[in-house]
Design a protein around this motif. Structure first.
Motif, PDB file in Angstrom:
ATOM      1  N   LEU A 128       0.859  -1.182   0.000  1.00 27.18           N
ATOM      2  CA  LEU A 128       0.000   0.000   0.000  1.00 27.18           C
ATOM      3  C   LEU A 128       0.895   1.231   0.000  1.00 27.18           C
ATOM      4  CD1 LEU A 128      -3.109   0.589   2.263  1.00 27.18           C
ATOM      5  CD2 LEU A 128      -1.404   2.385   1.979  1.00 27.18           C
ATOM      6  N   VAL A 129       0.682   2.120  -0.940  1.00 27.65           N
ATOM      7  CA  VAL A 129       1.438   3.376  -0.972  1.00 27.65           C
ATOM      8  C   VAL A 129       0.642   4.402  -0.185  1.00 27.65           C
ATOM      9  CG1 VAL A 129       2.511   5.137  -2.403  1.00 27.65           C
ATOM     10  CG2 VAL A 129       2.381   2.766  -3.228  1.00 27.65           C
ATOM     11  N   TRP A 130       1.195   4.804   0.963  1.00 29.30           N
ATOM     12  CA  TRP A 130       0.494   5.696   1.883  1.00 29.30           C
ATOM     13  C   TRP A 130       0.987   7.124   1.683  1.00 29.30           C
ATOM     14  CZ3 TRP A 130      -3.613   6.285   4.726  1.00 29.30           C
ATOM     15  CH2 TRP A 130      -3.648   7.252   5.725  1.00 29.30           C
ATOM     16  N   GLY A 131       0.051   8.058   1.612  1.00 32.51           N
ATOM     17  CA  GLY A 131       0.405   9.468   1.471  1.00 32.51           C
ATOM     18  C   GLY A 131       0.310   9.930   0.031  1.00 32.51           C
ATOM     19  N   GLU A 132       0.326  11.231  -0.144  1.00 31.41           N
ATOM     20  CA  GLU A 132       0.127  11.810  -1.467  1.00 31.41           C
ATOM     21  C   GLU A 132       1.458  12.149  -2.131  1.00 31.41           C
ATOM     22  OE1 GLU A 132      -4.302  13.609  -1.128  1.00 31.41           O
ATOM     23  OE2 GLU A 132      -2.690  15.049  -0.821  1.00 31.41           O
ATOM     24  N   PRO A 133       1.498  12.079  -3.458  1.00 30.80           N
ATOM     25  CA  PRO A 133       2.752  12.385  -4.158  1.00 30.80           C
ATOM     26  C   PRO A 133       3.088  13.874  -4.098  1.00 30.80           C
ATOM     27  CG  PRO A 133       0.980  12.027  -5.733  1.00 30.80           C
ATOM     28  CD  PRO A 133       0.422  11.674  -4.388  1.00 30.80           C
ATOM     29  N   ASP A 134       4.344  14.169  -4.380  1.00 32.49           N
ATOM     30  CA  ASP A 134       4.811  15.562  -4.501  1.00 32.49           C
ATOM     31  C   ASP A 134       4.610  16.370  -3.231  1.00 32.49           C
ATOM     32  OD1 ASP A 134       5.448  15.026  -7.232  1.00 32.49           O
ATOM     33  OD2 ASP A 134       3.341  15.382  -7.766  1.00 32.49           O
ATOM     34  N   GLY A 135       4.674  15.697  -2.091  1.00 30.32           N
ATOM     35  CA  GLY A 135       4.586  16.411  -0.821  1.00 30.32           C
ATOM     36  C   GLY A 135       3.195  16.681  -0.323  1.00 30.32           C
ATOM     37  N   GLY A 136       2.169  16.323  -1.090  1.00 33.64           N
ATOM     38  CA  GLY A 136       0.799  16.545  -0.649  1.00 33.64           C
ATOM     39  C   GLY A 136      -0.005  17.354  -1.648  1.00 33.64           C
ATOM     40  N   SER A 137      -1.172  17.803  -1.224  1.00 39.84           N
ATOM     41  CA  SER A 137      -2.083  18.560  -2.085  1.00 39.84           C
ATOM     42  C   SER A 137      -2.524  19.819  -1.356  1.00 39.84           C
ATOM     43  CB  SER A 137      -3.295  17.690  -2.446  1.00 39.84           C
ATOM     44  OG  SER A 137      -3.978  17.303  -1.266  1.00 39.84           O
ATOM     45  N   GLY A 138      -3.558  20.483  -1.901  1.00 36.11           N
ATOM     46  CA  GLY A 138      -4.049  21.708  -1.279  1.00 36.11           C
ATOM     47  C   GLY A 138      -5.077  21.486  -0.190  1.00 36.11           C
ATOM     48  N   LYS A 139      -5.397  20.219   0.148  1.00 36.20           N
ATOM     49  CA  LYS A 139      -6.377  19.964   1.208  1.00 36.20           C
ATOM     50  C   LYS A 139      -5.852  20.454   2.551  1.00 36.20           C
ATOM     51  CE  LYS A 139      -6.746  15.524   0.215  1.00 36.20           C
ATOM     52  NZ  LYS A 139      -6.131  15.504  -1.128  1.00 36.20           N
ATOM     53  N   THR A 140      -6.744  20.990   3.352  1.00 34.56           N
ATOM     54  CA  THR A 140      -6.346  21.483   4.678  1.00 34.56           C
ATOM     55  C   THR A 140      -5.961  20.340   5.609  1.00 34.56           C
ATOM     56  OG1 THR A 140      -8.658  21.448   5.403  1.00 34.56           O
ATOM     57  CG2 THR A 140      -7.824  23.517   4.481  1.00 34.56           C
TER      58      THR A 140
END
Length: 466
Positions: free
Chosen positions: A417-429
């Motif tokens: 399972l790949v946990w977390g978002e790519p590129d450091g994350g997104s704009g979600k709070t």
């Protein structure tokens, strides 16, 4: 910025994936009910070892559908057959788009020949409202939206209180409440019991996959009924469950709560998008996780993906029937539980105490950070599934998630399972700057809980369709 409707917003913002991945809606809130009454560990343990009171009065929308064409409308929207669905029964109601992708699901109560009550999340309620308004049906709708996430001190009033008494000691508590033996109610059937001098509607159901009943009635009786349940349950170890633990019961019993409603594309659905508000659930919800595609349709799910293939019946005409008939003979993904490797989970937590970017925080006991979660499940460099609802079970001492995998993946397989978002994350709070990590997961049964598998009646939770 104000938008006239969902279609207007999509036209202005462009790709719906970008809109939803960067939504600023914030964390999903289970409203009004206190986060904890004791602590979430003991509250989870109580549904396995004694009894719990689940307060479901606030986090779900209700829609009463009544009138001459009520059954006709609902049958036209459901993949389920309504054959034999008589008053005094309930049913898991699942609608799909014309292309055969899931919009959502609710529990549908049949109160009389011409009156139904739908209870669940907003996407299905909105779909029913739209079709009632545009389809020429002779029906009357009464909506009771979910309670506000942040009432800011204002009073909250609903049509109904809704409580579940669950756990191995639930039968004794319910018998004491009733003043004698409780009717032998079959699964997803209803009857009446007595509580504090009131005649109360009772549904045989169970979110945690353990014995019990769901009780509901006029909201003005909320305090009276709640206090009576807790008083009757005191000698049997009843524990009121707060909103933190409540959301995790499905990890053990196997329901995926929040698939993305598959309504963002398709010319046939354009009138629906023009009907939906520009600030509603579909316009402001969030998708999150390590799976990222530029095509929103890659996030759409079929009934088989979610374990609802057993519902699909071609004995009636319904929206999406032709699409599902074309899909029926194919191989399908299937719903499973993923058991997370404890060493990998501990290593992920350890990054919170190290210099440099941490692994995306796994909040406990529920680790979702978007309305709809999509984490990649990999096998030998190939994506073979999605993890869609994650958290921690104190009963099992494991991180678990629910998801869907390709047909050739076997129970017992160890995947990644790949946990977390790519590129450091997104704009979600809800997403701090963080890095991804691979977590080993074992493909496990659904329901995961042995109690649920062995004591649950034969139902969608325990049956599977190819």
């Amino acid at each position: 910025m104000a938008y006239k409707n969902l279609e207007d917003k999509l036209n202005q913002v462009g790709n719906p994936v970008d809109m939803l991945r960067n939504s600023r809606i914030g964390a999903y809130v289970y409203p009004v009910v206190a986060p904890e009454f004791t602590n979430w560990r003991d509250e989870q343990g109580a549904w396995r070892h004694s009894a719990v009171l689940f307060d479901q009065s606030h986090h779900m929308a209700e829609l009463k559908v009544e009138g001459r064409d009520a059954e006709k409308l609902l049958s036209h929207l459901a993949i389920n057959s309504l054959k034999g669905f008589t008053p005094g029964k309930a049913k898991h109601f699942v609608p799909v788009t014309p292309a055969g992708h899931v919009i959502g699901d609710v529990i549908m109560f049949r109160e009389s020949d011409s009156e139904f009550n739908l209870v669940g999340r907003a996407p299905t309620v909105s779909w029913v409202q739209f079709n009632a308004a545009t389809g020429g049906y002779d029906v009357k709708l009464t909506e009771d939206p979910r309670s506000p996430s942040r009432p800011q001190g204002k009073p909250v009033v609903r049509r109904h209180y809704r409580f579940q008494v669950q756990g191995p000691n639930a039968p004794a508590i319910l018998e004491k409440l009733n003043g004698g033996p409780v009717p032998d109610i079959r699964f997803f059937n209803m009857d009446w019991i007595n509580v504090a001098g009131k005649r109360v509607r009772a549904l045989r159901h169970g979110m945690a996959g353990v014995p019990g009943l769901e009780l509901y009635g006029p909201y003005e009786d909320y305090d009276l009924i709640r206090e009576a349940i807790l008083a009757a349950g005191e000698e049997h170890g009843i524990v009121p469950v707060g909103s933190r633990a409540y959301a995790t019961n499905t990890l053990e019993s196997g329901w995926i709560p929040s698939p993305l409603p598959a309504i963002y594309t398709g010319d046939e659905l354009k009138p629906y998008r023009e009907w939906l508000p520009g600030n509603g659930y579909e316009a402001t919800g969030a998708i999150g996780g390590s799976f990222v595609s530029g095509n929103i349709e890659d996030y759409y799910l079929t009934p088989w993906d979610l374990g609802y293939g057993i519902y699909v019946k071609f004995d009636h005409d319904f929206i999406g029937r032709a699409a599902l008939e074309a899909m029926a003979g194919r191989q399908h993904r299937r719903k499973v539980t993923f058991e997370w490797n404890p060493e990998d989970v501990v290593a992920a937590f350890a990054t919170m105490f190290e210099d440099g970017p941490n692994v995306k925080f796994m909040d406990l006991p529920l680790s979702n950070y978007a309305s709809s979660s999509y984490d990649r499940i990999m096998q030998g460099g190939k994506m073979v599934g999605l993890s869609m609802f994650a958290g921690y079970s104190y009963n099992e001492r494991r991180m678990l998630s629910l998801g869907t995998v390709d047909a050739d993946v076997r129970e017992g397989d160890v995947l990644t399972l790949v946990w977390g978002e790519p590129d450091g994350g997104s704009g979600k709070t809800t997403v701090e700057r963080s890095r991804q990590m691979e977590i080993r997961v074992k493909v496990s049964p659904v329901p995961y809980s042995r109690d649920a598998r062995e004591s649950y009646v034969d139902s969608w939770r325990t049956r599977h369709a190819s």
